[in-house]
Design an enzyme around this catalytic site. Structure first.
Site, PDB file in Angstrom:
ATOM      1  N   THR A  87      20.685 -33.966 -33.688  1.00 11.28           N
ATOM      2  CA  THR A  87      19.502 -34.208 -32.861  1.00 11.28           C
ATOM      3  C   THR A  87      19.883 -34.016 -31.396  1.00 11.28           C
ATOM      4  OG1 THR A  87      18.388 -35.672 -34.398  1.00 11.28           O
ATOM      5  CG2 THR A  87      17.852 -35.961 -32.115  1.00 11.28           C
TER       6      THR A  87
ATOM      7  N   CYS B 202      14.104 -42.274 -27.859  1.00  6.63           N
ATOM      8  CA  CYS B 202      14.107 -42.207 -29.324  1.00  6.63           C
ATOM      9  C   CYS B 202      15.427 -42.720 -29.893  1.00  6.63           C
ATOM     10  CB  CYS B 202      13.899 -40.777 -29.798  1.00  6.63           C
ATOM     11  SG  CYS B 202      12.265 -40.122 -29.472  1.00  6.63           S
TER      12      CYS B 202
ATOM     13  N   HIS C  21      14.772 -39.499 -36.911  1.00  5.89           N
ATOM     14  CA  HIS C  21      14.597 -39.419 -35.449  1.00  5.89           C
ATOM     15  C   HIS C  21      13.350 -40.254 -35.103  1.00  5.89           C
ATOM     16  CE1 HIS C  21      14.375 -36.482 -31.757  1.00  5.89           C
ATOM     17  NE2 HIS C  21      14.001 -37.693 -31.426  1.00  5.89           N
TER      18      HIS C  21
END
Lengths: 209, 162
Positions: free
Chosen positions: B23, B29, B46
């Site tokens: 990611t 996040c 995520h």
């Protein structure tokens, strides 16, 4: 609190684009006066995009950017973000400082550039906000600016998660400003991020609900 | 050869073969990994927001902490993981901008994401063995299967493994 998914008609998108247009015009004038140079402005876009595309839509998520944010709270609560590619931001800071600081202590250099960037962001975003205030008659007190140097994806996370509270769609109002007659290309984007529910208030005020 | 899989915003991926789960540019996040090292099963989510009850619909369970944890768990179990072997690592939850007087609210959603993710891991009795969370810097993460290392990259400060 439960939020409704954002849905906008063509007319409403046009109205939002117009807000961006007037805001950016004001911002470009402010930047031009500050620098004593011509500033070019691209026609603003108001795009409806999936929140999941936001980190990729405006560049590589790992590209290094400088972003300044101010937050307005009042009749139309929103965050305004001015984003520049990191190298161009340093160029703008040097232009503002208009002196050679390369001999100074590195920490002092960073502080001086950040201070310059924070101020230029504040002036540009304040001018943008002022335009909204004049269009609507809303009182929109702004916070002090906050500066971040980071990956584009991490900055755009802020945008995606605020829109994400409402649903899967974001309306991204984006305008590009470019400083003219300088050796290095210096561009920046203003992005408007209304709080969940705030856009409906703005559209109602503009008579396009 | 390990396959690289990008886990986009609100995505959730579970694998049972050598992989690198990636990611890029996590801000507020959370990158959550849960894995069963004995059965060599792992997954990444995520997570964008803490609580699905604040939204009208949940089109992607990976989006919220309260829906991502049970969904990822379910996918891992269906690939042959055993609940008692599971372990978790998390990274992310930064606050990219700090505005004085606005320490709560949406600009501070990172802290709420961390708290909610930990709460839901605890609810499902999945031990959190490592974390790199909070602060004000974005992170890119890579989880190597089956080495079980989470590599965290922060702009300007290099990388570390947790």
């Amino acid at each position: 609190m439960e939020w409704e998914e954002l849905e906008l008609s063509t007319l409403q998108l046009d109205a939002i684009r117009e807000v961006g247009n007037i805001g950016a015009g004001n911002a470009a004038t402010a930047l031009s006066q500050l620098l004593g140079r011509a500033v070019d402005m691209e026609v603003p876009v108001a795009d409806l995009v999936s929140i999941y595309d936001i980190p990729f839509r405006y560049g590589s998520p790992e590209s290094q950017v400088c972003a300044v944010l101010i937050r307005a709270e009042g009749d139309f609560s929103c965050n305004l973000i001015f984003v520049m590619e990191e190298g161009e931001a340093q160029g703008l800071a040097d232009l503002l400082l208009s002196m050679d600081i390369s001999g100074m202590d590195p920490d002092v250099q960073i502080q001086m550039r950040d201070s310059a960037l924070s101020e230029v962001g504040n002036i540009i975003l304040g001018a943008f906000l002022n335009a909204i205030s004049m269009m609507t008659g809303y009182v929109l007190p702004a916070s002090v600016p906050s500066v971040a140097h980071d990956m584009l994806g991490a900055i755009m996370d802020v945008v995606a998660s605020i829109f994400g509270v409402m649903g899967e769609t974001a309306v991204i109002v984006k305008t590009t400003l470019q400083v003219m007659d300088v050796q290095q290309e210096i561009r920046g984007n203003v992005i408007m991020v209304p709080d969940p529910g705030a856009l409906a208030v703005l559209l109602k005020k503009l008579g396009v609900c | 050869m390990a396959q690289t899989i990008h886990v986009g915003m609100a995505d959730l991926v579970a694998v049972k073969h050598p992989s690198v789960l990636v990611t890029l540019g996590l801000g507020s996040c959370i990158g959550l990994v849960i894995f069963d090292p004995k059965n060599k099963v792992a997954g990444m989510a995520h997570i964008m927001l803490p609580d699905s009850r604040e939204s009208k619909s949940v089109p992607k369970p990976g989006k919220f902490a309260d829906t991502a944890v049970p969904k990822l768990l379910q996918e891992l179990l269906s690939l042959g993981a055993l609940p008692t072997n599971l372990q978790a690592k998390i990274a992310g939850g930064a606050q990219m901008f700090s505005v004085p007087g606005k320490e709560s609210g949406l600009l501070a959603v990172g802290a709420r994401n961390i708290e909610a993710t930990k709460k839901w891991l605890e609810q499902h009795r999945i031990p959190l063995i490592a974390e790199d969370t909070g602060g004000n810097k974005g992170r890119s993460i890579e989880f190597a299967v089956p080495q079980w290392t989470l590599t965290v990259k922060v702009l300007g400060t290099g990388t570390k493994e947790i």
